[in-house]
Design a protein around this motif. Sequence first.
Motif, PDB file in Angstrom:
ATOM      1  N   VAL A  34      31.786  38.124  43.675  1.00  0.00           N
ATOM      2  CA  VAL A  34      33.090  38.341  44.322  1.00  0.00           C
ATOM      3  C   VAL A  34      33.573  37.033  44.939  1.00  0.00           C
ATOM      4  O   VAL A  34      34.197  37.018  46.005  1.00  0.00           O
ATOM      5  N   TYR A  35      33.305  35.927  44.267  1.00  0.00           N
ATOM      6  CA  TYR A  35      33.726  34.628  44.764  1.00  0.00           C
ATOM      7  C   TYR A  35      35.246  34.485  44.688  1.00  0.00           C
ATOM      8  O   TYR A  35      35.904  35.154  43.875  1.00  0.00           O
ATOM      9  N   PRO A  36      35.825  33.626  45.523  1.00  0.00           N
ATOM     10  CA  PRO A  36      37.290  33.477  45.548  1.00  0.00           C
ATOM     11  C   PRO A  36      37.858  33.074  44.194  1.00  0.00           C
ATOM     12  O   PRO A  36      37.253  32.299  43.445  1.00  0.00           O
ATOM     13  N   ASP A  37      39.025  33.639  43.889  1.00  0.00           N
ATOM     14  CA  ASP A  37      39.780  33.289  42.674  1.00  0.00           C
ATOM     15  C   ASP A  37      38.985  33.527  41.394  1.00  0.00           C
ATOM     16  O   ASP A  37      39.063  32.749  40.438  1.00  0.00           O
ATOM     17  N   THR A  38      38.209  34.620  41.363  1.00  0.00           N
ATOM     18  CA  THR A  38      37.456  34.945  40.143  1.00  0.00           C
ATOM     19  C   THR A  38      37.838  36.315  39.592  1.00  0.00           C
ATOM     20  O   THR A  38      37.106  36.865  38.776  1.00  0.00           O
ATOM     21  N   TRP A  39      38.958  36.868  40.032  1.00  0.00           N
ATOM     22  CA  TRP A  39      39.349  38.200  39.563  1.00  0.00           C
ATOM     23  C   TRP A  39      40.733  38.159  38.940  1.00  0.00           C
ATOM     24  O   TRP A  39      41.458  37.161  39.019  1.00  0.00           O
ATOM     25  N   GLY A  40      41.117  39.254  38.274  1.00  0.00           N
ATOM     26  CA  GLY A  40      42.447  39.379  37.697  1.00  0.00           C
ATOM     27  C   GLY A  40      42.744  38.303  36.668  1.00  0.00           C
ATOM     28  O   GLY A  40      41.947  38.036  35.772  1.00  0.00           O
ATOM     29  N   ASP A  41      43.903  37.676  36.804  1.00  0.00           N
ATOM     30  CA  ASP A  41      44.310  36.638  35.851  1.00  0.00           C
ATOM     31  C   ASP A  41      43.321  35.481  35.821  1.00  0.00           C
ATOM     32  O   ASP A  41      43.107  34.861  34.776  1.00  0.00           O
ATOM     33  N   HIS A  42      42.734  35.164  36.979  1.00  0.00           N
ATOM     34  CA  HIS A  42      41.744  34.084  37.025  1.00  0.00           C
ATOM     35  C   HIS A  42      40.542  34.424  36.140  1.00  0.00           C
ATOM     36  O   HIS A  42      40.016  33.561  35.434  1.00  0.00           O
ATOM     37  N   PRO A  66      36.585  45.989  37.877  1.00  0.00           N
ATOM     38  CA  PRO A  66      37.953  46.298  37.445  1.00  0.00           C
ATOM     39  C   PRO A  66      38.490  45.369  36.358  1.00  0.00           C
ATOM     40  O   PRO A  66      39.443  45.726  35.666  1.00  0.00           O
ATOM     41  N   ASP A  67      37.873  44.185  36.210  1.00  0.00           N
ATOM     42  CA  ASP A  67      38.353  43.225  35.210  1.00  0.00           C
ATOM     43  C   ASP A  67      37.668  43.374  33.863  1.00  0.00           C
ATOM     44  O   ASP A  67      38.082  42.753  32.877  1.00  0.00           O
ATOM     45  N   LEU A  68      36.636  44.195  33.800  1.00  0.00           N
ATOM     46  CA  LEU A  68      35.816  44.247  32.595  1.00  0.00           C
ATOM     47  C   LEU A  68      36.608  44.705  31.364  1.00  0.00           C
ATOM     48  O   LEU A  68      36.557  44.070  30.310  1.00  0.00           O
ATOM     49  N   ARG A  69      37.359  45.790  31.492  1.00  0.00           N
ATOM     50  CA  ARG A  69      38.091  46.322  30.337  1.00  0.00           C
ATOM     51  C   ARG A  69      39.119  45.313  29.816  1.00  0.00           C
ATOM     52  O   ARG A  69      39.263  45.125  28.606  1.00  0.00           O
ATOM     53  N   LEU A  70      39.832  44.644  30.733  1.00  0.00           N
ATOM     54  CA  LEU A  70      40.857  43.696  30.330  1.00  0.00           C
ATOM     55  C   LEU A  70      40.256  42.510  29.588  1.00  0.00           C
ATOM     56  O   LEU A  70      40.761  42.086  28.543  1.00  0.00           O
ATOM     57  N   ILE A  71      39.159  41.981  30.107  1.00  0.00           N
ATOM     58  CA  ILE A  71      38.505  40.845  29.456  1.00  0.00           C
ATOM     59  C   ILE A  71      37.973  41.244  28.081  1.00  0.00           C
ATOM     60  O   ILE A  71      38.113  40.507  27.104  1.00  0.00           O
ATOM     61  N   ALA A  72      37.367  42.424  28.004  1.00  0.00           N
ATOM     62  CA  ALA A  72      36.838  42.895  26.714  1.00  0.00           C
ATOM     63  C   ALA A  72      37.957  43.097  25.693  1.00  0.00           C
ATOM     64  O   ALA A  72      37.769  42.867  24.499  1.00  0.00           O
ATOM     65  N   ALA A  73      39.135  43.527  26.160  1.00  0.00           N
ATOM     66  CA  ALA A  73      40.254  43.789  25.257  1.00  0.00           C
ATOM     67  C   ALA A  73      40.944  42.506  24.809  1.00  0.00           C
ATOM     68  O   ALA A  73      41.425  42.414  23.673  1.00  0.00           O
ATOM     69  N   GLU A  74      41.007  41.512  25.697  1.00  0.00           N
ATOM     70  CA  GLU A  74      41.815  40.333  25.411  1.00  0.00           C
ATOM     71  C   GLU A  74      41.019  39.129  24.920  1.00  0.00           C
ATOM     72  O   GLU A  74      41.601  38.134  24.486  1.00  0.00           O
ATOM     73  N   THR A  75      39.685  39.199  24.973  1.00  0.00           N
ATOM     74  CA  THR A  75      38.866  38.083  24.497  1.00  0.00           C
ATOM     75  C   THR A  75      37.689  38.624  23.694  1.00  0.00           C
ATOM     76  O   THR A  75      37.424  39.822  23.683  1.00  0.00           O
ATOM     77  N   ASP A  76      36.985  37.701  23.049  1.00  0.00           N
ATOM     78  CA  ASP A  76      35.778  38.064  22.298  1.00  0.00           C
ATOM     79  C   ASP A  76      34.504  37.669  23.045  1.00  0.00           C
ATOM     80  O   ASP A  76      33.414  37.700  22.470  1.00  0.00           O
ATOM     81  N   VAL A  77      34.632  37.302  24.312  1.00  0.00           N
ATOM     82  CA  VAL A  77      33.467  36.913  25.100  1.00  0.00           C
ATOM     83  C   VAL A  77      32.580  38.137  25.357  1.00  0.00           C
ATOM     84  O   VAL A  77      33.071  39.241  25.617  1.00  0.00           O
TER      85      VAL A  77
END
Length: 225
Positions: free
Chosen positions: A14-22, A48-59
């Motif tokens: 939960v470090y600063p600037d590591t969520w959402g668009d970041h 909360p960011d897991l689904r978005l990252i999985a959908a928008e990237t191949d990481v």
Amino acid sequence: MNLPYPHFQVNLKVYPDTWGDHAVAFARMLEQLEAETSARFVLTPQLPDLRLIAAETDVTVTAPFMHATEPGRGMGKILPETLADAGADGVVINHAENRDTLTDLVWKIERCRDLGMDSIVCVDSIEMGRAVAEFDPDSVIYEMPGDISSDRAITQTHPDRVRAFLAMIDEENPRTRVLVGGGISTAEDVRLAFEQGADATGAASAVSLATDPEGLLREIAAAFP
């Protein structure tokens, strides 16, 4: 197994600037590094960011936690099925900052297996690693709690412990992969982890709080075998 090996895991916590668009931008940076180098990365974002990252990237993405709970009542619980549906490739279990009971740990390993997610179990000793290996996790993270968020990488301070742990896993359950963590902060730490026989390594604060995380990760990529 879903996770690539060898790899470097980045835990955003939960470090600063590591969520959402970041977080999405960070995942895209890892994607670019994978395209340009032979290194492979695994990203553990906030839930909360897991689904978005999985959908928008191949990481490759792993969840930092889940509850040992079945569908039904359970306000505020993190359901394993939800993580699988969101695209989690694996789940971190029993982290030093979020411990599980032995009963829950075993349940989670089995539930991950049922849902097609890798079980990634944190252990802090050879003895605990031997006990956990009996339940056939996909991987274990071996780290000393006191080394977490420090500059004391076990690959530098206690290489003998790393080698002893790897020898134990090879004897008890050679299918289980080993990530060496805790205090990993430099490319040299990473090089030594792989040299000592680890299948993977990773960091949290060293990357999340770095002035130039991309530059650091490029150095780490160059340290891959």
